[in-house]
Design a protein around this motif. Structure first.
Motif, short mmCIF file in Angstrom:
data_model
loop_
_atom_site.label_atom_id
_atom_site.label_comp_id
_atom_site.label_asym_id
_atom_site.label_seq_id
_atom_site.Cartn_x
_atom_site.Cartn_y
_atom_site.Cartn_z
N GLU A 1 0.82 -1.21 0.00
CA GLU A 1 0.00 0.00 0.00
C GLU A 1 0.86 1.27 0.00
O GLU A 1 2.03 1.24 0.38
CB GLU A 1 -0.95 0.01 1.20
CG GLU A 1 -0.27 -0.11 2.54
CD GLU A 1 -1.29 -0.16 3.69
OE1 GLU A 1 -2.38 -0.74 3.51
OE2 GLU A 1 -0.97 0.39 4.77
N ILE A 2 0.26 2.36 -0.47
CA ILE A 2 0.95 3.65 -0.53
C ILE A 2 0.08 4.70 0.15
O ILE A 2 -1.13 4.77 -0.07
CB ILE A 2 1.22 4.07 -1.99
CG1 ILE A 2 2.12 3.05 -2.68
CG2 ILE A 2 1.85 5.47 -2.06
CD1 ILE A 2 2.40 3.31 -4.15
N GLU A 3 0.74 5.51 0.97
CA GLU A 3 0.07 6.59 1.68
C GLU A 3 0.71 7.92 1.25
O GLU A 3 1.93 8.01 1.19
CB GLU A 3 0.33 6.38 3.17
CG GLU A 3 -0.75 6.82 4.10
CD GLU A 3 -0.36 6.49 5.53
OE1 GLU A 3 -0.72 5.39 6.00
OE2 GLU A 3 0.32 7.32 6.16
N LEU A 4 -0.11 8.90 0.92
CA LEU A 4 0.41 10.24 0.58
C LEU A 4 -0.21 11.25 1.52
O LEU A 4 -1.44 11.31 1.65
CB LEU A 4 0.04 10.61 -0.86
CG LEU A 4 0.73 9.86 -1.99
CD1 LEU A 4 0.20 10.36 -3.34
CD2 LEU A 4 2.23 10.01 -1.93
N CYS A 5 0.61 12.06 2.17
CA CYS A 5 0.15 13.08 3.12
C CYS A 5 -0.88 12.50 4.09
O CYS A 5 -1.94 13.08 4.32
CB CYS A 5 -0.45 14.27 2.37
SG CYS A 5 0.62 14.94 1.11
#
Ligand code: ADP
Length: 369
Positions: A65-69
């Motif tokens: 998974e990828i999390e941005l801000c």
């Protein structure tokens, strides 16, 4: 400092007809801090662009998974995928050249126009972006009439016009000449300082990455090899690959017998400290400017100058050590002539296991795809 870009166990496997499955990105875990300039560095085919494309949202994830801000934007498990235009990113991609049929103004206004921002606000924000990229006055000009550097500034202006928190730059300077690349590097850093965005910078050019980054990730064949500051990576590489990739390297094949080190092809001892537990065939790595060339026999390896090359800011000598030719660079004041006898001393070399041929073959295969 808050983590602004987080990748957890991110994997991308491409299935191809001819080569079967290729793990382009193998279980990446990365945390990029707010306001940081973080580079992805590695040879062609190591997975840099695929990682960037997954962050941008152009590519889905096989796993992870990828999390941005602080917001989840991609998750294979939750089947979550936020499209690129909703990720709030600024992008300057090599392939995303400016549009030749649009004026400078229209190029820069484009991301706002598709968001249906009203005309007067577009005017104000484009004027601001052009000011910060030194393009004021060129609003009505077409990109084809401008220099390479100015065209790249249009791409930068287009990326900052939406005031993104994260900026993705994929080889943004690769079409420019070396002098201009350096200028643009400073301009990118100045823009970052002004706007405070976080940068991910993709490049295969190690000196460029070193100059621009707070931290860098070096990858090879879809694997993260090391993440650290440029200085630590250069001084304390954790593998032969990283050592070789960052700056000039000299590798000497040696054999440790008992408590003594012998270069392969020589029965003269190389007087260097042996790390705990090291024995048999190994590689000793150093940089050309971390080898001392002297006339003193004390702890030196006796050899001769095979070749002397005058470089502008230093002199380079080629000196045989065992069956290998070692490159040594010294200030001009240390003067030897070809065929002179000399002694060589290695200053704190780093030890690595011998690279296996299979790794090299795999790396070459990836670069050909
Ligand atoms: P880099 O940006 O470091 O040069 P990439 O991320 O482009 O590397 O590629 C990593 C690996 O994934 C390479 O072996 C490449 O051939 C493969 N790859 C990338 N994109 C695709 C694709 N769309 N289909 C199949 N293989 C791909």
């Amino acid at each position: 400092m808050a983590d602004q870009i987080v990748l957890r166990n991110v994997t991308k496997i491409f299935t191809t007809k001819t080569l079967g499955d290729i793990t382009a990105v193998d279980n990446f875990n990365i945390s990029v801090h707010e306001g940081e300039c973080f580079s992805f560095l590695g040879p062609s085919g190591c997975g840099k662009s695929t990682t960037l494309r997954m962050i941008a949202g152009f590519e889905d994830l096989t796993n992870g998974e990828i999390e941005l801000c602080g917001k989840l934007v991609s998750s294979s498990e939750k089947k979550l995928y936020i499209p690129p235009e909703e990720r709030g990113l600024g992008m300057v991609f090599q392939a995303f050249a400016v549009w030749p049929h649009m004026t400078v103004f229209d190029n820069v206004a484009f991301p706002l126009a598709i968001k249906k921002v009203n005309k007067s606000e577009i005017k104000t924000r484009v004027a601001e972006a052009l000011k910060h990229t030194s393009l004021t006055g060129l609003e009505d000009v077409y990109p084809g009439e401008l220099s390479g550097g100015q065209q790249q500034r249009i791409a930068l202006a287009r990326a900052i016009v939406t005031n993104p928190k994260v900026m993705l730059l994929d080889e943004p300077l690769s079409n420019l000449d070396p002098k201009l690349r350096e200028t643009m590097r400073f301009e990118i850093k100045a823009l970052q300082k002004k706007f405070g965005f976080t940068i991910i910078f993709v490049t295969h050019d190690q000196s460029e990455a070193m100059a621009i980054s707070d931290r860098m990730m070096v990858c090879d064949m879809g694997k993260i090899m090391q993440i650290d500051t440029p200085e630590n990576l250069y001084n304390h590489p954790n593998s032969r690959f990283v050592h070789n990739f960052l700056g000039e390297s000299t590798f000497i094949n040696v054999e440790v017998k008992g408590k003594k080190v012998y270069p392969v092809g020589s029965n003269q001892e190389l007087k260097i400290a042996i790390p705990e537990g090291v024995t048999g065939k190994m590689v000793v790595a150093t940089r050309p400017n971390e080898i001392e060339l002297t006339t003193s026999s004390e702890d030196g390896y006796k050899s001769h100058i095979e070749k002397r090359i005058f470089l502008t800011d230093r002199t380079e000598y080629l000196v045989p050590v065992g069956e290998q030719m070692v490159k040594i660079q010294t200030p001009h004041r240390i003067r030897f002539n070809e065929q002179d006898g000399c002694y060589v001393k290695f200053i704190e070399p780093i030890w690595y296991p011998v690279d296996d041929a299979a790794t090299e073959a795999e790396r070459n295969k990836r670069q050909l795809i």
